[in-house]
Design an enzyme around this catalytic site. Structure first.
Site, PDB file in Angstrom:
ATOM      1  N   ASP A 161       0.861  -1.176   0.000  1.00 36.19           N
ATOM      2  CA  ASP A 161       0.000   0.000   0.000  1.00 36.19           C
ATOM      3  C   ASP A 161       0.905   1.237   0.000  1.00 36.19           C
ATOM      4  O   ASP A 161       2.090   1.157   0.341  1.00 36.19           O
ATOM      5  CB  ASP A 161      -0.882  -0.060   1.266  1.00 36.19           C
ATOM      6  N   ASP A 172      -0.231   5.147   0.767  1.00 38.16           N
ATOM      7  CA  ASP A 172      -0.485   6.190   1.779  1.00 38.16           C
ATOM      8  C   ASP A 172      -0.565   5.624   3.190  1.00 38.16           C
ATOM      9  O   ASP A 172      -1.277   4.653   3.456  1.00 38.16           O
ATOM     10  CB  ASP A 172      -1.798   6.918   1.458  1.00 38.16           C
TER      11      ASP A 172
HETATM   12 MG   LIG Z   1      -3.006   3.198   3.358  1.00 44.61          MG
END
Ligand SMILES: [Mg+2]
Length: 377
Positions: A185, A187
């Site tokens: 992932d 962010d």
């Molecule tokens: Mg995230």
């Protein structure tokens, strides 16, 4: 889909907690714009009026839409207040902001994360320690992360998919013999991006979302990222899998990975979208990779709800440069080498499935304590 048939509380009122709806700061307009995007995307009525006479649409959108391009997990104050008005109060913790990002006063106290002991289990040991210690910045992150993950799983069990991307073949160099695929992932897992340009950051980036639209973000990179990529590269094909906007993700990856170790970027259009507003990353949409060799590291637990044992949790990163999670994660991931099925490894050490199976956090913590104690003896 998982067959979670237990009787569950009605959690639909928790809708605003979902990643898709939550951005940091005062984002009531951004929230509405996200609603508009979703309505447009799924063919429902457009609920937001945009002043086309006075302001060009693109400029207007640029003011309101910025935050919706980035996946965020922090609750905003409006959402929090709304939720606090609703009973039962047991859900209050979900809406307690871990850290306010939208003013100069919000800088994180510089608490240094201690180095792990010898009998250390990634994530699990820190979590158990956090429950047995006084609150500090990292302890609180761990506790909040477990609580949010627990509730996210309960939410996911009641949600329905309203958009599912078509399965696809993901190109791979035939000479690439690496055994494992690592989906990361973006962010709050590898970076933190803020739209408040007054806050300290590593780099200010202008991201062109369309010919008329430029998004300005302050990018902060999680410590240890480069070392992690270089260490894992020989063993893992490394791919970004984010629920954020594709253009945004590509620009960020371009900056954080100058050596081009990351081979691909999967973004929002590759995520399932549920009626509770969650972007769930269904790993089975990539047809030519084995689930037994695929790991997804994500700070949002619902991202890996459809393949829980492929998921590796990580506490969110905002801007605290004393964070050591990527270094610890690297060691954990190196440990999987040799396993024929990564899910067995995750089940053995992380036991994330407990979030789905058990009814209280206390039960989960007790099992984690047992895991640590059995190693010591
Ligand atoms: Mg995230």
């Amino acid at each position: 889909m998982r067959g979670h048939q237990k009787s569950l509380p009605n959690l639909r009122f928790l809708k605003p907690q979902s990643t898709a709806r939550i951005t940091q700061g005062n984002d009531s307009i951004g929230f509405k714009f996200q609603e508009q995007q979703n309505y447009q995307r799924f063919g429902k009525e457009n609920s937001l009026q945009i002043d086309k006479n006075n302001t060009p649409v693109s400029n207007n959108i640029s003011k309101v839409a910025k935050q919706s391009f980035i996946q965020k997990t922090e609750p905003n104050e409006t959402t929090q207040k709304k939720m606090e008005c609703r009973k039962p109060s047991v859900f209050k913790f979900l809406y307690r902001p871990i850290l306010k990002q939208n003013s100069e006063q919000s800088l994180t106290p510089r608490i240094v994360q201690p180095l792990p002991e010898i009998n250390y289990f990634y994530y699990v040991s820190d979590l158990v320690a956090a429950y047995g210690a006084k609150d500090n910045y990292f302890n609180r992150l761990f506790k909040d992360h477990l609580q949010q993950s627990f509730m996210a799983f309960k939410q996911c069990a009641t949600s329905k998919i309203i958009f599912r991307p078509k399965p696809f073949i993901l190109a791979k160099d035939p000479k690439d013999t690496r055994k494992y695929t690592l989906l990361l992932d973006l962010d709050e897992t590898l970076v933190h991006c803020s739209l408040d340009m007054r806050l300290p950051c590593d780099k200010k980036l202008n991201i062109k979302l369309s010919p008329q639209e430029i998004l300005q973000v302050g990018l902060t990179i999680r410590p240890g990222l480069q070392t992690m990529l270089e260490t894992l590269q020989p063993h893992f094909e490394i791919i970004i899998f984010t629920a954020s906007h594709g253009q945004y993700a590509k620009k960020i990856v371009e900056y954080i990975d100058p050596k081009k170790i990351i081979s691909k970027v999967l973004s929002r259009e590759h995520c399932c979208f549920t009626d509770l507003g969650q972007y769930v990353k269904d790993l089975s949409i990539v047809k030519n990779r084995f689930l037994s060799k695929t790991i997804l590291v994500d700070n949002s637990a619902f991202s890996y709800f459809y393949q829980i044992d492929n998921g590796v949790p990580i506490i969110p990163f905002y801007e605290n440069k004393s964070d050591k999670q990527l270094s610890l994660l690297t060691k954990y991931l190196i440990g999987v080498i040799g396993y024929e099925d990564v899910r067995e490894y995750n089940q053995q050490y992380l036991k994330t499935y407990l979030l789905d199976k058990l009814d209280t956090l206390e039960q989960i913590i007790d099992i984690y304590k047992g895991q640590i104690n059995s190693k010591k003896t």
